[in-house]
Design an enzyme around this catalytic site. Sequence first.
Site, PDB file in Angstrom:
ATOM      1  N   ARG A  19      38.278 -47.943  43.022  1.00  0.00           N
ATOM      2  CA  ARG A  19      36.889 -48.391  42.794  1.00  0.00           C
ATOM      3  C   ARG A  19      36.039 -47.132  42.657  1.00  0.00           C
ATOM      4  O   ARG A  19      35.656 -46.512  43.653  1.00  0.00           O
ATOM      5  CB  ARG A  19      36.374 -49.269  43.933  1.00  0.00           C
ATOM      6  CG  ARG A  19      37.147 -50.567  44.097  1.00  0.00           C
ATOM      7  CD  ARG A  19      36.337 -51.647  44.784  1.00  0.00           C
ATOM      8  NE  ARG A  19      35.284 -52.153  43.923  1.00  0.00           N
ATOM      9  CZ  ARG A  19      34.273 -52.918  44.364  1.00  0.00           C
ATOM     10  NH1 ARG A  19      34.194 -53.240  45.636  1.00  0.00           N
ATOM     11  NH2 ARG A  19      33.346 -53.354  43.518  1.00  0.00           N
ATOM     12  N   ASN A  53      24.160 -49.438  44.536  1.00  0.00           N
ATOM     13  CA  ASN A  53      24.542 -50.517  45.450  1.00  0.00           C
ATOM     14  C   ASN A  53      24.861 -51.766  44.632  1.00  0.00           C
ATOM     15  O   ASN A  53      24.737 -51.782  43.406  1.00  0.00           O
ATOM     16  CB  ASN A  53      23.417 -50.799  46.451  1.00  0.00           C
ATOM     17  CG  ASN A  53      23.869 -51.697  47.589  1.00  0.00           C
ATOM     18  OD1 ASN A  53      24.848 -51.391  48.268  1.00  0.00           O
ATOM     19  ND2 ASN A  53      23.187 -52.806  47.806  1.00  0.00           N
ATOM     20  N   LYS A  54      25.298 -52.806  45.297  1.00  0.00           N
ATOM     21  CA  LYS A  54      25.682 -54.044  44.630  1.00  0.00           C
ATOM     22  C   LYS A  54      24.625 -54.471  43.617  1.00  0.00           C
ATOM     23  O   LYS A  54      23.437 -54.429  43.906  1.00  0.00           O
ATOM     24  CB  LYS A  54      25.906 -55.155  45.669  1.00  0.00           C
ATOM     25  CG  LYS A  54      26.294 -56.505  45.097  1.00  0.00           C
ATOM     26  CD  LYS A  54      27.541 -56.435  44.228  1.00  0.00           C
ATOM     27  CE  LYS A  54      28.748 -55.904  44.983  1.00  0.00           C
ATOM     28  NZ  LYS A  54      29.943 -55.803  44.103  1.00  0.00           N
ATOM     29  N   ARG A 108      36.605 -54.464  51.152  1.00  0.00           N
ATOM     30  CA  ARG A 108      35.471 -53.997  50.354  1.00  0.00           C
ATOM     31  C   ARG A 108      34.399 -53.439  51.277  1.00  0.00           C
ATOM     32  O   ARG A 108      34.511 -53.512  52.490  1.00  0.00           O
ATOM     33  CB  ARG A 108      34.896 -55.158  49.528  1.00  0.00           C
ATOM     34  CG  ARG A 108      34.767 -56.442  50.344  1.00  0.00           C
ATOM     35  CD  ARG A 108      33.768 -57.401  49.810  1.00  0.00           C
ATOM     36  NE  ARG A 108      32.413 -56.879  49.898  1.00  0.00           N
ATOM     37  CZ  ARG A 108      31.703 -56.844  51.035  1.00  0.00           C
ATOM     38  NH1 ARG A 108      32.219 -57.282  52.194  1.00  0.00           N
ATOM     39  NH2 ARG A 108      30.474 -56.369  51.032  1.00  0.00           N
ATOM     40  N   GLY A 109      33.363 -52.879  50.673  1.00  0.00           N
ATOM     41  CA  GLY A 109      32.280 -52.303  51.452  1.00  0.00           C
ATOM     42  C   GLY A 109      32.498 -50.816  51.647  1.00  0.00           C
ATOM     43  O   GLY A 109      33.586 -50.383  52.030  1.00  0.00           O
ATOM     44  N   ALA A 110      31.473 -50.015  51.358  1.00  0.00           N
ATOM     45  CA  ALA A 110      31.630 -48.566  51.296  1.00  0.00           C
ATOM     46  C   ALA A 110      32.304 -47.929  52.522  1.00  0.00           C
ATOM     47  O   ALA A 110      33.321 -47.252  52.384  1.00  0.00           O
ATOM     48  CB  ALA A 110      30.273 -47.920  51.025  1.00  0.00           C
ATOM     49  N   GLN A 123      29.018 -62.551  47.812  1.00  0.00           N
ATOM     50  CA  GLN A 123      29.280 -61.874  49.086  1.00  0.00           C
ATOM     51  C   GLN A 123      28.227 -62.210  50.135  1.00  0.00           C
ATOM     52  O   GLN A 123      28.509 -62.183  51.333  1.00  0.00           O
ATOM     53  CB  GLN A 123      29.343 -60.350  48.881  1.00  0.00           C
ATOM     54  CG  GLN A 123      30.540 -59.879  48.086  1.00  0.00           C
ATOM     55  CD  GLN A 123      30.194 -59.657  46.622  1.00  0.00           C
ATOM     56  OE1 GLN A 123      29.324 -60.337  46.072  1.00  0.00           O
ATOM     57  NE2 GLN A 123      30.867 -58.717  45.990  1.00  0.00           N
ATOM     58  N   ASP A 142      26.653 -47.824  48.100  1.00  0.00           N
ATOM     59  CA  ASP A 142      28.009 -47.381  47.777  1.00  0.00           C
ATOM     60  C   ASP A 142      28.038 -45.916  47.381  1.00  0.00           C
ATOM     61  O   ASP A 142      29.085 -45.273  47.468  1.00  0.00           O
ATOM     62  CB  ASP A 142      28.590 -48.246  46.658  1.00  0.00           C
ATOM     63  CG  ASP A 142      28.966 -49.627  47.167  1.00  0.00           C
ATOM     64  OD1 ASP A 142      30.136 -49.825  47.520  1.00  0.00           O
ATOM     65  OD2 ASP A 142      28.079 -50.495  47.237  1.00  0.00           O
TER      66      ASP A 142
END
Length: 382
Positions: A98, A263-264, A64-66, A212, A253
Site C-alpha cells: 500500500r 488520509n482516507k 489496515r490503518g497507518a 470503514q 496515512d
Amino acid sequence: MADQYAHSGDDKRPTEIPAIRWEEPPEGPVLVLLDQTRLPAEEVELVCTDAPALVEAIRSLAVRGAPLLGIAGAYGVALAAVRGFDVDEAAAALAGARPTAVNLAVGVRRAQSAHEAALAKGGDERQAAAAALAAARQLHREDAEASGRMAEHGLALLDELLPGGGHRILTHCNTGSLVSGGEGTAFAVALAAHRTGRLRRLWVDETRPLLQGARLTAYEAARSGMAYTLLTDNAAGSLFAAGEVDAVLIGADRITADGSVANKVGSYPLAVLARYHHVPFIVVAPVTTVDLDTADGASVEVEQRPGHEVTEVTAPQVPVVGAEAGGGIPVAPLGTQAYNPAFDVTPAELVTAIVTEEGAVSPVTAEALAEMCARSRRVAAG
C-alpha cells in the site's frame, strides 16, 4: 497462507480485541490478524504463515490503518526471517503493498535493518531473525505508548479550543484500536473525551465505498458505550450548516514535510467544510506518519483501488440470493468505469493542528514539523 482461525462472540471492549498478534504454535511461528473485512458481523481471525499471505491481507484491507500497517510490516519481515524465507524479497513486497501509507515502509525498514545489523555483527540467521522480531515487538509497544500520549495531547487541545466540554466531534474512516497497538489515534482522543464526560456526540462518517466508519468506527464506539450517530458522507455539509459539529478529528496515512495530510478519501472535503464553518480540523497521528522526505502533497503517490468497490456493494458475511460467493451486488450498469482513489490530500493551511505523541503543532508549518521530528529523534536517542 492465511486461514479462518477463530470466532469470538464474547462481549469484549475494543482494547481487548487484538488487531494483530504474534504466536508460536508447535507447527511454527505465525502472525494472527483480526479480519477487518468481516466486521461488524463476525470476529474472524486470519493466520499468516508467510509474507505473501500478509501482503494479500494488507491489500484486501483485512489489516489496515497507518500505525497498524507499520506494526504488520515489521512482523512480516520477522516472519520471513524466522521461517527461513528471503528477507529482502519479503520486505520489498510488504513495503509496496500500500504505497500511500508511510508507516508500512517505516515498519518494514525497522525490522529489516535490525536483521541486517545482526548479520553484520557476525550473528547467524537465527540471531538475525530474533533481532527482527525484537524490533517488531518494540515497535508494537512504542505504538501503544504513543497512542496514550496522543489521546492526552488531543484532549488537552480540545479543552483549549472548546472550553466547557460537551464536544460534538465528527470523524472519518476508522482510527481506533483496530488500527493501532493501543487505542488508536483520532478515535483515542474521542474515547478520552468520552471517559472524562466531555464527549456529547461522536458523528461517524460511513466512509464510502468500503464503509470503514459504519463497519468499524461504529463497532468500536458501540462497544465503548459512546454516544454516536452514523451519517452518510454527503450528509456532513448539512450537519455543519446546522451548527452540530464542534471539531473534526481524523487520522493520517502520510504527513508531508510541508504539513499536507494524506488520509482516507473524503477527508479533504471535511477540511473545506470545517474552514468555511470555522470549526477546528485536527489531525492525530504518530510521529512515524510524518514523512520529511516527501516535500508536499503533490508528491504523494495516491493508491487507486479497484473500480468494483464503487460499482458493487459487497457483504461477504451475509448470504444474498443472486450474489456470487465473495462477490458483490452490482449498483451500476455493467462496464461502468469508476474513479476510486483510496486517499485524498488536505493542504496544511486547512489543518488547525497536528497532534502526535510529542504534542500538538499549530499552526502547521514545515519548520514546526521538522523541529518536532528532531525532538522526537533526540528523545529516542536518549
